[in-house]
Motif scaffolding. Sequence first.
Motif, PDB file in Angstrom:
ATOM      1  N   ARG A 272       7.919  24.063 -21.094  1.00 30.66           N
ATOM      2  CA  ARG A 272       7.426  24.628 -19.841  1.00 30.66           C
ATOM      3  C   ARG A 272       7.175  23.510 -18.842  1.00 30.66           C
ATOM      4  NH1 ARG A 272       9.487  28.572 -21.251  1.00 30.66           N
ATOM      5  NH2 ARG A 272       8.527  30.204 -22.455  1.00 30.66           N
ATOM      6  N   SER A 273       7.315  23.820 -17.569  1.00 33.11           N
ATOM      7  CA  SER A 273       7.044  22.851 -16.517  1.00 33.11           C
ATOM      8  C   SER A 273       5.601  23.006 -16.066  1.00 33.11           C
ATOM      9  CB  SER A 273       7.991  23.106 -15.337  1.00 33.11           C
ATOM     10  OG  SER A 273       7.668  22.241 -14.282  1.00 33.11           O
ATOM     11  N   PHE A 274       4.902  21.900 -16.010  1.00 31.28           N
ATOM     12  CA  PHE A 274       3.512  21.916 -15.574  1.00 31.28           C
ATOM     13  C   PHE A 274       3.399  21.122 -14.279  1.00 31.28           C
ATOM     14  CE2 PHE A 274       3.183  22.495 -20.154  1.00 31.28           C
ATOM     15  CZ  PHE A 274       2.401  23.639 -20.196  1.00 31.28           C
ATOM     16  N   GLY A 275       3.139  21.800 -13.173  1.00 34.80           N
ATOM     17  CA  GLY A 275       2.942  21.124 -11.898  1.00 34.80           C
ATOM     18  C   GLY A 275       4.243  20.720 -11.247  1.00 34.80           C
ATOM     19  N   ILE A 276       4.103  19.875 -10.242  1.00 35.67           N
ATOM     20  CA  ILE A 276       5.270  19.415  -9.496  1.00 35.67           C
ATOM     21  C   ILE A 276       5.623  18.004  -9.944  1.00 35.67           C
ATOM     22  CG2 ILE A 276       4.829  20.858  -7.485  1.00 35.67           C
ATOM     23  CD1 ILE A 276       3.576  18.382  -6.161  1.00 35.67           C
ATOM     24  N   TRP A 277       6.875  17.665  -9.807  1.00 32.67           N
ATOM     25  CA  TRP A 277       7.328  16.337 -10.185  1.00 32.67           C
ATOM     26  C   TRP A 277       8.336  15.857  -9.175  1.00 32.67           C
ATOM     27  CZ3 TRP A 277       5.377  12.952 -13.344  1.00 32.67           C
ATOM     28  CH2 TRP A 277       6.130  11.825 -13.666  1.00 32.67           C
ATOM     29  N   PRO A 278       8.332  14.684  -8.715  1.00 33.70           N
ATOM     30  CA  PRO A 278       7.399  13.606  -9.001  1.00 33.70           C
ATOM     31  C   PRO A 278       6.074  13.825  -8.279  1.00 33.70           C
ATOM     32  CG  PRO A 278       9.001  12.857  -7.406  1.00 33.70           C
ATOM     33  CD  PRO A 278       9.411  14.251  -7.817  1.00 33.70           C
ATOM     34  N   LEU A 279       5.056  13.201  -8.799  1.00 33.22           N
ATOM     35  CA  LEU A 279       3.729  13.345  -8.220  1.00 33.22           C
ATOM     36  C   LEU A 279       3.692  12.709  -6.829  1.00 33.22           C
ATOM     37  CD1 LEU A 279       1.566  12.467 -11.324  1.00 33.22           C
ATOM     38  CD2 LEU A 279       2.054  14.720 -10.412  1.00 33.22           C
ATOM     39  N   PRO A 280       3.040  13.378  -5.876  1.00 37.76           N
ATOM     40  CA  PRO A 280       2.953  12.768  -4.543  1.00 37.76           C
ATOM     41  C   PRO A 280       2.015  11.562  -4.572  1.00 37.76           C
ATOM     42  CG  PRO A 280       1.675  14.790  -4.639  1.00 37.76           C
ATOM     43  CD  PRO A 280       2.411  14.697  -5.935  1.00 37.76           C
ATOM     44  N   LEU A 281       2.376  10.530  -3.855  1.00 41.88           N
ATOM     45  CA  LEU A 281       1.563   9.321  -3.810  1.00 41.88           C
ATOM     46  C   LEU A 281       0.755   9.298  -2.525  1.00 41.88           C
ATOM     47  CD1 LEU A 281       4.163   6.697  -5.050  1.00 41.88           C
ATOM     48  CD2 LEU A 281       2.324   7.763  -6.341  1.00 41.88           C
ATOM     49  N   GLU A 282      -0.510   9.041  -2.669  1.00 38.83           N
ATOM     50  CA  GLU A 282      -1.397   8.919  -1.522  1.00 38.83           C
ATOM     51  C   GLU A 282      -1.456   7.449  -1.123  1.00 38.83           C
ATOM     52  OE1 GLU A 282      -2.981  11.419   0.036  1.00 38.83           O
ATOM     53  OE2 GLU A 282      -2.084  12.872  -1.332  1.00 38.83           O
ATOM     54  N   PRO A 283      -1.288   7.149   0.173  1.00 36.58           N
ATOM     55  CA  PRO A 283      -1.397   5.743   0.578  1.00 36.58           C
ATOM     56  C   PRO A 283      -2.824   5.245   0.387  1.00 36.58           C
ATOM     57  CG  PRO A 283      -1.182   7.159   2.485  1.00 36.58           C
ATOM     58  CD  PRO A 283      -0.992   8.027   1.283  1.00 36.58           C
ATOM     59  N   LYS A 284      -2.958   4.010  -0.077  1.00 41.72           N
ATOM     60  CA  LYS A 284      -4.274   3.446  -0.339  1.00 41.72           C
ATOM     61  C   LYS A 284      -4.574   2.366   0.680  1.00 41.72           C
ATOM     62  CE  LYS A 284      -3.969   4.340  -5.230  1.00 41.72           C
ATOM     63  NZ  LYS A 284      -3.904   3.792  -6.558  1.00 41.72           N
ATOM     64  N   GLY A 285      -5.796   2.327   1.129  1.00 44.11           N
ATOM     65  CA  GLY A 285      -6.231   1.274   2.030  1.00 44.11           C
ATOM     66  C   GLY A 285      -5.716   1.455   3.447  1.00 44.11           C
ATOM     67  N   HIS A 286      -5.944   0.439   4.261  1.00 44.34           N
ATOM     68  CA  HIS A 286      -5.498   0.453   5.649  1.00 44.34           C
ATOM     69  C   HIS A 286      -4.080  -0.087   5.749  1.00 44.34           C
ATOM     70  CE1 HIS A 286      -9.544   1.335   7.020  1.00 44.34           C
ATOM     71  NE2 HIS A 286      -9.992   0.366   6.230  1.00 44.34           N
ATOM     72  N   SER A 287      -3.324   0.419   6.712  1.00 46.45           N
ATOM     73  CA  SER A 287      -1.990  -0.118   6.908  1.00 46.45           C
ATOM     74  C   SER A 287      -2.067  -1.524   7.495  1.00 46.45           C
ATOM     75  CB  SER A 287      -1.170   0.801   7.815  1.00 46.45           C
ATOM     76  OG  SER A 287      -1.794   0.892   9.081  1.00 46.45           O
ATOM     77  N   GLN A 288      -3.082  -1.804   8.288  1.00 46.47           N
ATOM     78  CA  GLN A 288      -3.296  -3.133   8.866  1.00 46.47           C
ATOM     79  C   GLN A 288      -4.720  -3.559   8.483  1.00 46.47           C
ATOM     80  OE1 GLN A 288      -3.192  -6.167   9.629  1.00 46.47           O
ATOM     81  NE2 GLN A 288      -1.613  -5.972  11.194  1.00 46.47           N
ATOM     82  N   PRO A 289      -4.890  -4.430   7.506  1.00 40.05           N
ATOM     83  CA  PRO A 289      -6.213  -4.760   7.022  1.00 40.05           C
ATOM     84  C   PRO A 289      -7.027  -5.637   7.981  1.00 40.05           C
ATOM     85  CG  PRO A 289      -4.573  -6.078   5.880  1.00 40.05           C
ATOM     86  CD  PRO A 289      -3.833  -5.092   6.739  1.00 40.05           C
TER      87      PRO A 289
END
Length: 106
Positions: free
Chosen positions: A83-100
Motif C-alpha cells: 500500500r502507498s502511504f502518503g505522498i512521495w517524494p516528501l516536500p522539503l521546507e527551506p530552512k533558515g534565511h536565504s540571505q543570512p
Amino acid sequence: MALVQKKLSKAKQLRLGAMLALVIGVTLMVAYYGIVRKGGPGPDAVPPPSSAEHMQESAGVPSKTGFEAAQELKAVPLFQRLRSFGIWPLPLEPKGHSQPFILLRE
C-alpha cells in the motif's frame, strides 16, 4: 612550577613489555591461523550459488526481464498487498534565511 617526568619502575617496565609482547603474539597467532592455515575449498567442492540467484529463488522473483517480468510481478500476492502511504517524494521546507547577513526587524 616545573614539569617533572616520572620514571617507571623496572617492574612496571617489565610488565608493560610482557603485555606488549603478549598482544603482538596473539595478533600474529590469529593472523597465522586465520589467514595462512585456513585452507581454501578442496578440489571437489561445489562453488556456492551467486547471491543474485539465491535471492531470486528465495524471494520468488520472476526470472524474466522486461515487460513480462513486470506483469508477472504484479500478479504476485505479496506485491498486491503493498500500500502507498502518503505522498512521495516528501516536500522539503527551506530552512533558515536565504540571505543570512540581512537582519529582519519585526
